[in-house]
Design an enzyme around this catalytic site. Structure first.
Site, PDB file in Angstrom:
ATOM      1  N   GLU A  62      44.631  31.504  31.805  1.00  0.00           N
ATOM      2  CA  GLU A  62      45.272  31.440  32.914  1.00  0.00           C
ATOM      3  C   GLU A  62      45.835  30.124  33.404  1.00  0.00           C
ATOM      4  OE1 GLU A  62      46.975  33.852  34.675  1.00  0.00           O
ATOM      5  OE2 GLU A  62      46.334  35.460  33.607  1.00  0.00           O
ATOM      6  N   GLU A  66      49.753  28.846  33.490  1.00  0.00           N
ATOM      7  CA  GLU A  66      50.282  28.609  34.929  1.00  0.00           C
ATOM      8  C   GLU A  66      50.814  27.010  35.076  1.00  0.00           C
ATOM      9  OE1 GLU A  66      48.615  30.390  38.235  1.00  0.00           O
ATOM     10  OE2 GLU A  66      48.290  32.432  37.395  1.00  0.00           O
ATOM     11  N   SER A  82      40.148  40.907  47.223  1.00  0.00           N
ATOM     12  CA  SER A  82      41.533  40.700  47.783  1.00  0.00           C
ATOM     13  C   SER A  82      41.887  42.132  47.650  1.00  0.00           C
ATOM     14  CB  SER A  82      42.476  39.693  47.003  1.00  0.00           C
ATOM     15  OG  SER A  82      43.652  39.768  47.460  1.00  0.00           O
ATOM     16  N   ASP A  84      44.270  45.321  49.587  1.00  0.00           N
ATOM     17  CA  ASP A  84      45.341  45.523  50.565  1.00  0.00           C
ATOM     18  C   ASP A  84      45.326  47.154  50.350  1.00  0.00           C
ATOM     19  OD1 ASP A  84      47.651  46.958  51.631  1.00  0.00           O
ATOM     20  OD2 ASP A  84      48.640  45.174  51.210  1.00  0.00           O
ATOM     21  N   GLU A 117      55.036  26.050  42.300  1.00  0.00           N
ATOM     22  CA  GLU A 117      54.528  24.394  42.097  1.00  0.00           C
ATOM     23  C   GLU A 117      53.247  24.225  41.800  1.00  0.00           C
ATOM     24  OE1 GLU A 117      55.916  22.019  45.968  1.00  0.00           O
ATOM     25  OE2 GLU A 117      56.379  24.067  46.622  1.00  0.00           O
TER      26      GLU A 117
END
Length: 152
Positions: A62, A66, A82, A84, A117
């Protein structure tokens, strides 16, 4: 046979993922996310673990995808959620994120894949900007720095 509540309620199932917590001296490599969750926020490079892939291997893959940076994966040192809890079709998710301490070897960070970025931050700068960062980035950074100082 009982039905699976997560399937019947369209709730997100846990997905294993990694975060490459890369240190170069005392600076951390962060990327600004292009996609949900955490779109627009700064966080550690990372993503889902592929079938048959180890945690350390996934973190390095990864990281490379990235940012183009090469590192040495030292140790998995933290796990966090994480979540939701909304239904999947409403944007719900549940990631189990494994933090992997990595030491930079080569390459200048260039945002690629799902990163807008990429930049290096020291801990004081990271703490000042934590409102623009994913949850627990500051906690993982502190833990990684403390661990790195105890290792050869």
């Amino acid at each position: 046979m009982a039905s699976d509540p997560a399937e019947s309620d369209n709730l997100p199932r846990p997905v294993a993922a990694v975060l490459a917590v890369v240190l170069r001296g005392e600076e951390f490599l962060l990327v600004r996310r292009a996609n949900p969750p955490d779109q627009g926020l700064w966080g550690f490079p990372g993503g889902k673990i592929e079938p048959g892939e180890g945690v350390l291997q996934a973190a390095l893959r990864e990281l490379q995808e990235e940012t183009g940076v090469t590192a040495h994966a030292v140790k998995a040192f933290a796990a966090l959620d994480s979540i939701d809890a909304r239904p999947i079709d409403e944007g719900g998710h549940h990631y189990v994120l494994v933090g992997v301490l990595c030491r930079w070897q080569s390459g200048e960070a260039v945002a690629a894949d799902d990163a807008l970025e990429a930049a290096w931050f020291d801990l004081p700068t990271l703490l000042v900007n934590r409102a623009r960062a994913s949850i627990d980035v500051d906690t993982l950074a502190r833990e990684a720095l403390a661990l790195a100082r105890t290792l050869p």
